[in-house]
Design a protein around this motif. Structure first.
Motif, PDB file in Angstrom:
ATOM      1  N   ARG A   1       0.845  -1.196   0.000  1.00  0.00           N
ATOM      2  CA  ARG A   1       0.000   0.000   0.000  1.00  0.00           C
ATOM      3  C   ARG A   1       0.882   1.247   0.000  1.00  0.00           C
ATOM      4  NH1 ARG A   1      -5.221   1.660   1.647  1.00  0.00           N
ATOM      5  NH2 ARG A   1      -5.265   3.751   2.547  1.00  0.00           N
TER       6      ARG A   1
ATOM      7  N   ALA B   1      -2.413  -3.829  -2.866  1.00  0.00           N
ATOM      8  CA  ALA B   1      -2.510  -5.186  -3.417  1.00  0.00           C
ATOM      9  C   ALA B   1      -2.338  -6.171  -2.273  1.00  0.00           C
ATOM     10  CB  ALA B   1      -1.448  -5.419  -4.497  1.00  0.00           C
TER      11      ALA B   1
ATOM     12  N   TYR C   1      -2.746   3.090  -3.911  1.00  0.00           N
ATOM     13  CA  TYR C   1      -2.512   1.830  -4.598  1.00  0.00           C
ATOM     14  C   TYR C   1      -2.282   0.744  -3.542  1.00  0.00           C
ATOM     15  CZ  TYR C   1      -1.737   4.913  -8.572  1.00  0.00           C
ATOM     16  OH  TYR C   1      -1.901   5.864  -9.545  1.00  0.00           O
TER      17      TYR C   1
ATOM     18  N   PRO D   1      -7.210 -12.393 -10.660  1.00  0.00           N
ATOM     19  CA  PRO D   1      -7.778 -11.885  -9.419  1.00  0.00           C
ATOM     20  C   PRO D   1      -8.385 -12.961  -8.526  1.00  0.00           C
ATOM     21  CG  PRO D   1      -9.327 -11.594 -11.182  1.00  0.00           C
ATOM     22  CD  PRO D   1      -8.116 -12.234 -11.797  1.00  0.00           C
TER      23      PRO D   1
ATOM     24  N   ALA E   1       1.320  -2.755  -7.476  1.00  0.00           N
ATOM     25  CA  ALA E   1      -0.113  -2.749  -7.188  1.00  0.00           C
ATOM     26  C   ALA E   1      -0.843  -2.023  -8.304  1.00  0.00           C
ATOM     27  CB  ALA E   1      -0.403  -2.065  -5.852  1.00  0.00           C
ATOM     28  N   GLU E   2      -1.874  -2.657  -8.828  1.00  0.00           N
ATOM     29  CA  GLU E   2      -2.768  -2.043  -9.816  1.00  0.00           C
ATOM     30  C   GLU E   2      -2.004  -1.498 -11.019  1.00  0.00           C
ATOM     31  OE1 GLU E   2      -5.386   0.769  -7.909  1.00  0.00           O
ATOM     32  OE2 GLU E   2      -5.393  -0.400  -6.049  1.00  0.00           O
ATOM     33  N   GLY E   3      -0.992  -2.222 -11.446  1.00  0.00           N
ATOM     34  CA  GLY E   3      -0.235  -1.812 -12.617  1.00  0.00           C
ATOM     35  C   GLY E   3       0.801  -0.744 -12.359  1.00  0.00           C
ATOM     36  N   HIS E   4       0.962  -0.311 -11.112  1.00  0.00           N
ATOM     37  CA  HIS E   4       1.952   0.698 -10.753  1.00  0.00           C
ATOM     38  C   HIS E   4       3.018   0.069  -9.863  1.00  0.00           C
ATOM     39  CE1 HIS E   4      -0.296   4.345 -12.200  1.00  0.00           C
ATOM     40  NE2 HIS E   4      -1.258   3.440 -12.184  1.00  0.00           N
TER      41      HIS E   4
ATOM     42  N   HIS F   1      -3.951   9.390  -5.039  1.00  0.00           N
ATOM     43  CA  HIS F   1      -4.224   8.038  -5.498  1.00  0.00           C
ATOM     44  C   HIS F   1      -3.637   7.044  -4.492  1.00  0.00           C
ATOM     45  CE1 HIS F   1      -5.479   9.335  -9.586  1.00  0.00           C
ATOM     46  NE2 HIS F   1      -4.615  10.329  -9.360  1.00  0.00           N
TER      47      HIS F   1
END
Length: 471
Positions: free
Chosen positions: A55, A69, A67, A408, A235-238, A65
């Protein structure tokens, strides 16, 4: 605690002097409950679980933002008290283990609830904690009462991967060379050639670096060695990156116009984090840098990937490998031929660190690192390098391998329910003096996220790029 519930805590028994656990180990312990008067409890249970969490927040323009996971490796649950008139919440993916159950009306005093879990076999990463993410293995107790706040107690355990056979790629020697032509304030040139005995090292082990230096420049130069830890959080593509220097060693000056052969020994700290490459959202990697300190210019550097393994293994380098020369010869043919080095420098957002020879397709062909038969084959997992032959403890059914994370959806392993290795009491034992906690890691009850004081106090060398800037 205050009120009716005076104390709720959890203890466990260490299985070795390092207070660590691995696949197949059994965790035996006790939940301690102290109440000041008779109390009715809806449920009391303990969970043993392994999770990775990431996080961080980024601010772009006027927007913030977040992020995050998560990966789950297993979750086991043992129930002590369950009010039959109240249906418990469904807990998907949780394996219920067998154990003694008790009345939901608890008398005043101290009560001890024994528990036992066997950790599943699987390709699970080592315990790890950093500012942006962590891999945690926890014992979590929860007590529920009607119209009252839930009470919890958490104890963290330290998990290390089970390693029996270390792949030959980690035991193969490494070598590299580079040179530099001096400009501006220095004239001439300098060349270095270095080699190490292997790539895999235990915590606390010594790394021997054999270096040949040809200092044909107009200045005296110094050899330097450093071990850098690189962290990647996804996380989330970042991606978020961090790094820190584990150690830095400085050698004696190399006089101008001289050639020297130097053997340097550097020690890996015994408490350094283990390498993590088998987690989908966190990576911990190491690189050993061997370089000449050139004033007012970029230092010529050789990068060696290093894999940190748990202490207690016997790792012998493959000295019989053809072509391995611990002490190089600057006068030998080919000294000026500089092989390409792995691209371990800063890269675009999402770029991986330079691949480690043997773990990934080799980008530096040499007699010591032959190309794999199938360069297009995917890299091996930690399971290929670290086999898990540890048999289950007697009295337990064989456990299948842990599930492979496949976002997922999270496939849950069908881990069988073990039985207690010793008979449980028919009722909670009255114990005026319960055993005091003390086997857990120091620092109190751990949280999922370390304090900001633990953040790496160094600028991040690999800043995260916004999606608009990614190529």
């Amino acid at each position: 605690m205050s009120g009716t519930i005076q104390d709720l805590s959890v203890n466990y028994d260490p299985v070795n002097e390092n207070n660590t656990f691995t696949c197949g180990d059994v965790i035996n312990g006790r939940v301690i409950l102290e109440v000041t008067k008779e109390v009715k409890i809806d449920s009391l249970y303990i969970k043993c679980k392994g999770d990775a969490n990431v996080r961080w927040t980024e601010r772009r323009n006027d927007d913030t933002h977040v992020y995050s996971a998560h990966e789950r490796y297993f979750k086991l649950k043992q129930v002590f008290i369950q009010d039959p008139s109240k249906k418990g919440k469904k807990d998907p993916g949780t394996i219920i283990t067998t154990g003694e159950t008790y009345s939901n009306v608890v008398r005043p005093g101290n009560h001890v609830f024994p528990f036992s879990f066997q950790l599943p076999h699987g390709n699970m990463p080592a315990s790890f904690s950093a500012y942006y993410g962590s891999v945690k293995y926890l014992l979590e107790v929860r007590l529920d009462r009607s119209w009252k706040m839930d009470r919890t107690a958490i104890k963290e355990i330290t998990f290390v991967p089970l390693i029996n056979n270390v792949g030959p790629n980690l035991m193969m020697p490494q070598s590299g060379a580079t040179d530099k032509k001096m400009k501006l304030f220095t004239s001439g040139s300098a060349s270095i050639r270095a080699s190490t005995e292997k790539m895999g090292y235990m915590q606390g082990e010594v790394i021997k670096v054999y270096t040949d230096i040809d200092n044909s420049s107009s200045r005296n130069l110094k050899m330097k060695y450093s071990l850098e830890e690189k962290q990647t959080f996804s996380a989330e593509g970042h991606h978020k990156y961090g790094s820190k220097i584990i150690f830095k060693e400085v050698g004696d000056p190399i006089p101008s116009g001289s050639k020297q052969t130097v053997t340097t020994q550097v020690t890996i700290p015994s408490d350094v984090d283990l390498t993590i490459i088998n987690c989908g959202i966190i990576k911990v990697e190491y690189v050993l840098k061997v370089y000449l300190d050139v004033p007012y210019a970029k230092d010529p550097t050789i990068h060696f990937p290093v894999v940190i393994l748990p202490a207690g293994l016997f790792l012998a380098p493959l000295q019989s490998q053809p072509g391995f020369q611990p002490y190089g010869n600057p006068d030998a043919s080919g000294w000026s031929n500089v092989p390409p080095q792995p691209a371990l420098g800063p890269g675009p957002s999402g770029a991986a660190y330079g691949p480690a020879p043997g773990l990934y397709p080799n980008i530096q062909p040499s007699p010591m690192h032959p190309q794999p038969a199938n360069p297009e084959a995917p890299p091996p997992s930690y399971h290929d390098i670290y086999s898990n032959p540890n048999p289950p403890v007697p009295g337990y059914n064989p456990a299948p391998s842990a599930p492979t994370f496949n976002p997922p959806q999270y496939p849950f392993m069908g881990y069988p329910n073990p039985t207690l290795p010793h008979p449980a009491p028919s009722a909670p034992e009255f114990c005026p003096n319960p055993p005091a906690p003390g086997y857990g890691p120091p620092g109190g009850e751990p949280g999922y996220w370390p304090s900001p004081t633990n953040v790496i106090n160094q600028p991040e060398p690999y800043p995260t790029k916004t999606p608009e800037k990614q190529e």
